[in-house]
Design a protein around this motif. Sequence first.
Motif, mmCIF file in Angstrom:
data_model
loop_
_atom_site.group_PDB
_atom_site.id
_atom_site.type_symbol
_atom_site.label_atom_id
_atom_site.label_comp_id
_atom_site.label_asym_id
_atom_site.label_seq_id
_atom_site.Cartn_x
_atom_site.Cartn_y
_atom_site.Cartn_z
ATOM 1 N N VAL A 238 1.061 0.386 -5.217
ATOM 2 C CA VAL A 238 0.443 1.658 -4.819
ATOM 3 C C VAL A 238 -1.073 1.537 -4.795
ATOM 4 C CG1 VAL A 238 0.091 4.070 -5.491
ATOM 5 C CG2 VAL A 238 2.372 3.053 -5.643
ATOM 6 N N MET A 239 -1.639 0.954 -5.854
ATOM 7 C CA MET A 239 -3.099 0.841 -5.939
ATOM 8 C C MET A 239 -3.649 -0.132 -4.895
ATOM 9 S SD MET A 239 -3.740 0.920 -10.069
ATOM 10 C CE MET A 239 -5.516 0.812 -9.884
ATOM 11 N N ALA A 240 -2.927 -1.230 -4.656
ATOM 12 C CA ALA A 240 -3.391 -2.212 -3.677
ATOM 13 C C ALA A 240 -3.370 -1.633 -2.266
ATOM 14 C CB ALA A 240 -2.524 -3.470 -3.747
ATOM 15 N N VAL A 241 -2.297 -0.922 -1.935
ATOM 16 C CA VAL A 241 -2.212 -0.301 -0.613
ATOM 17 C C VAL A 241 -3.309 0.745 -0.446
ATOM 18 C CG1 VAL A 241 -0.807 1.191 0.866
ATOM 19 C CG2 VAL A 241 0.249 -0.746 -0.321
ATOM 20 N N ALA A 242 -3.525 1.541 -1.493
ATOM 21 C CA ALA A 242 -4.582 2.562 -1.431
ATOM 22 C C ALA A 242 -5.949 1.911 -1.236
ATOM 23 C CB ALA A 242 -4.567 3.397 -2.712
ATOM 24 N N ALA A 243 -6.212 0.826 -1.954
ATOM 25 C CA ALA A 243 -7.495 0.132 -1.818
ATOM 26 C C ALA A 243 -7.671 -0.411 -0.411
ATOM 27 C CB ALA A 243 -7.586 -1.002 -2.841
ATOM 28 N N GLY A 244 -6.595 -0.986 0.140
ATOM 29 C CA GLY A 244 -6.672 -1.536 1.482
ATOM 30 C C GLY A 244 -6.901 -0.475 2.544
ATOM 31 N N VAL A 245 -6.212 0.639 2.405
ATOM 32 C CA VAL A 245 -6.355 1.728 3.382
ATOM 33 C C VAL A 245 -7.765 2.309 3.340
ATOM 34 C CG1 VAL A 245 -5.608 4.075 3.961
ATOM 35 C CG2 VAL A 245 -3.907 2.316 3.424
ATOM 36 N N VAL A 246 -8.245 2.579 2.122
ATOM 37 C CA VAL A 246 -9.599 3.130 1.982
ATOM 38 C C VAL A 246 -10.634 2.119 2.471
ATOM 39 C CG1 VAL A 246 -11.341 3.950 0.353
ATOM 40 C CG2 VAL A 246 -8.954 4.639 0.079
ATOM 41 N N GLY A 247 -10.419 0.845 2.149
ATOM 42 C CA GLY A 247 -11.358 -0.180 2.578
ATOM 43 C C GLY A 247 -11.433 -0.311 4.084
ATOM 44 N N ALA A 248 -10.292 -0.165 4.751
ATOM 45 C CA ALA A 248 -10.276 -0.267 6.212
ATOM 46 C C ALA A 248 -10.911 0.959 6.866
ATOM 47 C CB ALA A 248 -8.841 -0.438 6.702
ATOM 48 N N TRP A 250 -12.948 3.478 5.168
ATOM 49 C CA TRP A 250 -14.296 3.769 4.653
ATOM 50 C C TRP A 250 -14.815 2.554 3.883
ATOM 51 C CZ3 TRP A 250 -10.225 7.339 3.656
ATOM 52 C CH2 TRP A 250 -10.247 8.473 4.459
ATOM 53 N N PRO A 251 -15.213 1.521 4.582
ATOM 54 C CA PRO A 251 -15.582 0.262 3.925
ATOM 55 C C PRO A 251 -16.747 0.371 2.942
ATOM 56 C CG PRO A 251 -16.246 0.263 6.234
ATOM 57 C CD PRO A 251 -15.362 1.450 6.044
ATOM 58 N N ARG A 252 -17.623 1.369 3.109
ATOM 59 C CA ARG A 252 -18.770 1.493 2.204
ATOM 60 C C ARG A 252 -18.452 2.319 0.954
ATOM 61 N NH1 ARG A 252 -23.241 -0.743 3.622
ATOM 62 N NH2 ARG A 252 -23.542 -1.424 5.771
ATOM 63 N N SER A 253 -17.259 2.815 0.863
ATOM 64 C CA SER A 253 -16.857 3.535 -0.341
ATOM 65 C C SER A 253 -16.738 2.559 -1.509
ATOM 66 C CB SER A 253 -15.506 4.220 -0.106
ATOM 67 O OG SER A 253 -14.968 4.704 -1.319
ATOM 68 N N ARG A 254 -17.045 3.017 -2.706
ATOM 69 C CA ARG A 254 -16.890 2.184 -3.901
ATOM 70 C C ARG A 254 -15.450 2.202 -4.412
ATOM 71 N NH1 ARG A 254 -21.104 0.066 -6.549
ATOM 72 N NH2 ARG A 254 -19.883 -0.017 -8.464
ATOM 73 N N LEU A 255 -14.610 3.045 -3.814
ATOM 74 C CA LEU A 255 -13.235 3.172 -4.284
ATOM 75 C C LEU A 255 -12.432 1.873 -4.142
ATOM 76 C CD1 LEU A 255 -11.338 5.154 -5.595
ATOM 77 C CD2 LEU A 255 -10.664 5.967 -3.316
ATOM 78 N N PRO A 256 -12.557 1.127 -3.023
ATOM 79 C CA PRO A 256 -11.797 -0.128 -2.939
ATOM 80 C C PRO A 256 -12.120 -1.096 -4.071
ATOM 81 C CG PRO A 256 -12.585 0.490 -0.775
ATOM 82 C CD PRO A 256 -13.238 1.434 -1.757
ATOM 83 N N PHE A 257 -13.402 -1.139 -4.468
ATOM 84 C CA PHE A 257 -13.783 -2.008 -5.590
ATOM 85 C C PHE A 257 -13.086 -1.554 -6.870
ATOM 86 C CE2 PHE A 257 -16.630 -2.293 -9.320
ATOM 87 C CZ PHE A 257 -16.575 -3.668 -9.524
ATOM 88 N N GLY A 258 -13.166 -0.260 -7.173
ATOM 89 C CA GLY A 258 -12.545 0.262 -8.387
ATOM 90 C C GLY A 258 -11.042 0.057 -8.397
ATOM 91 N N LEU A 259 -10.399 0.322 -7.262
ATOM 92 C CA LEU A 259 -8.947 0.153 -7.177
ATOM 93 C C LEU A 259 -8.557 -1.319 -7.289
ATOM 94 C CD1 LEU A 259 -8.092 2.709 -4.337
ATOM 95 C CD2 LEU A 259 -7.404 2.867 -6.739
ATOM 96 N N SER A 260 -9.334 -2.188 -6.648
ATOM 97 C CA SER A 260 -9.029 -3.620 -6.719
ATOM 98 C C SER A 260 -9.159 -4.148 -8.138
ATOM 99 C CB SER A 260 -9.954 -4.398 -5.783
ATOM 100 O OG SER A 260 -9.694 -4.084 -4.432
ATOM 101 N N MET A 261 -10.200 -3.716 -8.846
ATOM 102 C CA MET A 261 -10.344 -4.142 -10.229
ATOM 103 C C MET A 261 -9.215 -3.578 -11.095
ATOM 104 S SD MET A 261 -12.746 -6.172 -9.857
ATOM 105 C CE MET A 261 -12.925 -6.723 -11.551
ATOM 106 N N GLY A 262 -8.744 -2.388 -10.731
ATOM 107 C CA GLY A 262 -7.586 -1.825 -11.420
ATOM 108 C C GLY A 262 -6.341 -2.671 -11.198
ATOM 109 N N VAL A 263 -6.168 -3.141 -9.969
ATOM 110 C CA VAL A 263 -5.045 -4.028 -9.660
ATOM 111 C C VAL A 263 -5.171 -5.327 -10.459
ATOM 112 C CG1 VAL A 263 -3.904 -5.369 -7.853
ATOM 113 C CG2 VAL A 263 -4.695 -3.047 -7.367
ATOM 114 N N ALA A 264 -6.383 -5.869 -10.538
ATOM 115 C CA ALA A 264 -6.604 -7.090 -11.315
ATOM 116 C C ALA A 264 -6.243 -6.866 -12.787
ATOM 117 C CB ALA A 264 -8.061 -7.534 -11.189
#
Length: 282
Positions: A238-248, A250-264
């Motif tokens: 769920v978190m990885a898909v959300a990070a990917g969608v947001v990154g695609a 809104w690439p300048r959002s900080r959310l993909p970074f936060g979600l990706s680190m959460g996945v890690a």
Amino acid sequence: MVPMGVRVRGLVVASHAGPTAVVTLLTLSLATGIEAGTLTTVLVTAAVLCGQLSVGWSNDWLDAARDARVGRSDKPTVVGVVGASELRTAAFVALAACVVLSYANGWVAGTLHVLAVASAWSYNVRLKSTVLSWLPYAVSFGLLPAFIVAAPDDGRVVAAWTVAAAALLGVGAHLANVLPDIEDDAATGVRGLPHRLGRRRVAVLAPLVLLAASVVILVGPSSSPGLPRIAFASLTVVMAVAAGVVGARWPRSRLPFGLSMGVAALCVVELVIVAPSVALPG
């Protein structure tokens, strides 16, 4: 004159305390999970801690001039709390301690860990600005469980899926970690793989690589996954898909970074859960 307390806090920050703590705690958990023994667990954990400190301090020492040019006020060397020369000294002292502690676990285990730390240093010294910036992360993270399993010297070998998962975790963490500073890095001549791919691609690729690590951890062990493992893996998806969608989108959002680190972080928890399966009979 910088007060001693402020200087110590600067050294802690310059060590990249967050990643250092996570990798050290992961080491402690895996060594405990495979029942490496009290002395071996202490030696392995101390070696990894010193290795991580040397990597963090050498990174900020070598990047001091670059950080100053882009005004990185979060860096102790930029605000004058700690000097680059102090970090250089600290890095080499930690590295020396790391080598001694690593070989206290035997020649095979010690060599595996020294290679892992050398790989991490190669990123700081040269490879971070090349298309191979991902390679030290794959090598260093992949060698970590191999070192932990070799340390007890009891004939067990590391499970191949563990090395693969750790390597993927390292590469994914590298991609995600670059996201907040990708423009600043590029402005100072850093042209690693993430910088060549661009923010949008990295924001999508990082969670996908971390998701791959999670899948390997889920299906790798021979035992059937229980409810906790399935729950963590599902949350990772769920978190990885959300990070990917947001990154695609809104690439300048900080959310993909936060979600990706959460996945890690979830991948680390998943590894800890299956720690007894990391070592196989020789």
